[in-house]
Design an enzyme around this catalytic site. Structure first.
Site, PDB file in Angstrom:
ATOM      1  N   GLU A  48      -3.833   2.052  -7.585  1.00 18.84           N
ATOM      2  CA  GLU A  48      -4.228   3.182  -6.746  1.00 18.84           C
ATOM      3  C   GLU A  48      -3.307   4.367  -7.024  1.00 18.84           C
ATOM      4  OE1 GLU A  48      -6.518   1.783  -3.063  1.00 18.84           O
ATOM      5  OE2 GLU A  48      -4.422   1.800  -2.497  1.00 18.84           O
ATOM      6  N   HIS A  74       0.857  -1.192   0.000  1.00 18.99           N
ATOM      7  CA  HIS A  74       0.000   0.000   0.000  1.00 18.99           C
ATOM      8  C   HIS A  74       0.897   1.247   0.000  1.00 18.99           C
ATOM      9  CE1 HIS A  74      -2.855   3.053   1.151  1.00 18.99           C
ATOM     10  NE2 HIS A  74      -3.796   2.224   0.756  1.00 18.99           N
TER      11      HIS A  74
END
Ligand code: PEP
Length: 237
Positions: free
Chosen positions: A157, A85
């Site tokens: 993302e 992430h």
């Protein structure tokens, strides 16, 4: 049915989690994965939800104060993990460990949501694909023989879209996700699913749903309210 992943990040307390579980009681369980903070993994597991960890340690056990072993997470009921992430890459130098974390997760039969994405500067200077390819190559080296279509999912993302209420235009998103899939297919012979993540919410979900390249969503902020999240899920095919 698209895969929906809810990433709570470091939010909510026990009372919120209990209320959350009560509110979502009748929600679909298929293709829905919750990523709460570690202390609450068991709560979701007890209610038969698929549950994952937001990260894993790059080692199995050892002198790594503050880390959580994948085997400990497995005991709590996690079967998925997010790896790479952007918040972990930025604050904990995680790009360095993505490759090792993937190996460890695959060895323990976890399903991986591998996050990749460019920052604003890279986006504005048209370096998006360069960055994405680099992150994919780093993640896949040494692990290729173990990766397959069912154990690794990409989450694209754009860092500049996370928590900002800004998302790429449909045209850009369509093309970027197409190119991610194509690069992985041509270079690694894998036909992987790609989720979109970054400010997915009730205002943009209908537009996102028109993009056939998107196989699901990784949702942060908009998953924190169970009522809003339920409305969001109902808009996803
Ligand atoms: C995320 O950080 O994974 C994410 C998608 O966050 P948000 O939905 O809040 O932009």
């Amino acid at each position: 049915m698209k895969l929906i992943c809810a990433n709570f990040k470091m939010n909510l307390l026990k009372k919120d989690i209990l209320n959350y579980l009560k509110t979502i009681e009748n929600v679909r369980k298929k293709n829905l994965v919750f990523f709460p903070s570690i202390p609450y993994i068991e709560y979701f597991k007890e209610k038969n939800y698929v549950v994952g960890s937001q990260d894993i340690s790059y080692k199995n056990f050892g002198s790594l104060t503050g880390d959580t072993s994948i085997e400990q997470l497995k005991e709590l009921g996690a079967s998925y993990t997010i790896i790479g992430h952007s918040e972990r890459r930025e604050f904990y130098n995680d790009s360095k460990y993505v490759n090792q974390k993937i190996s460890l997760a695959l060895k323990h039969d976890f399903k991986i949501v591998l996050c990749i994405g460019e920052n604003l500067k890279e986006f504005e200077s048209s370096k998006t694909l360069f960055v994405l390819k680099k992150e994919i190559d780093e993640a896949f080296s040494n692990n290729l023989d173990m990766i397959n279509e069912s154990n690794l999912i990409i989450a694209y993302e754009p860092i500049w879209a996370i928590g900002t209420n800004k998302i790429p235009t449909s045209e850009v998103l369509k093309s970027t996700i197409y190119q991610i899939k194509n690069y992985i297919l041509e270079n690694y012979n894998l036909d992987l699913k790609v989720l979109y993540g970054g400010s997915v919410n009730l205002e943009n979900i209908e537009e996102l749903e028109k993009i056939s390249e998107i196989d699901g969503y990784l949702i942060g902020g908009a998953s924190l309210s169970p009522e809003k999240f339920l409305t969001l899920i109902n808009k996803v095919n």
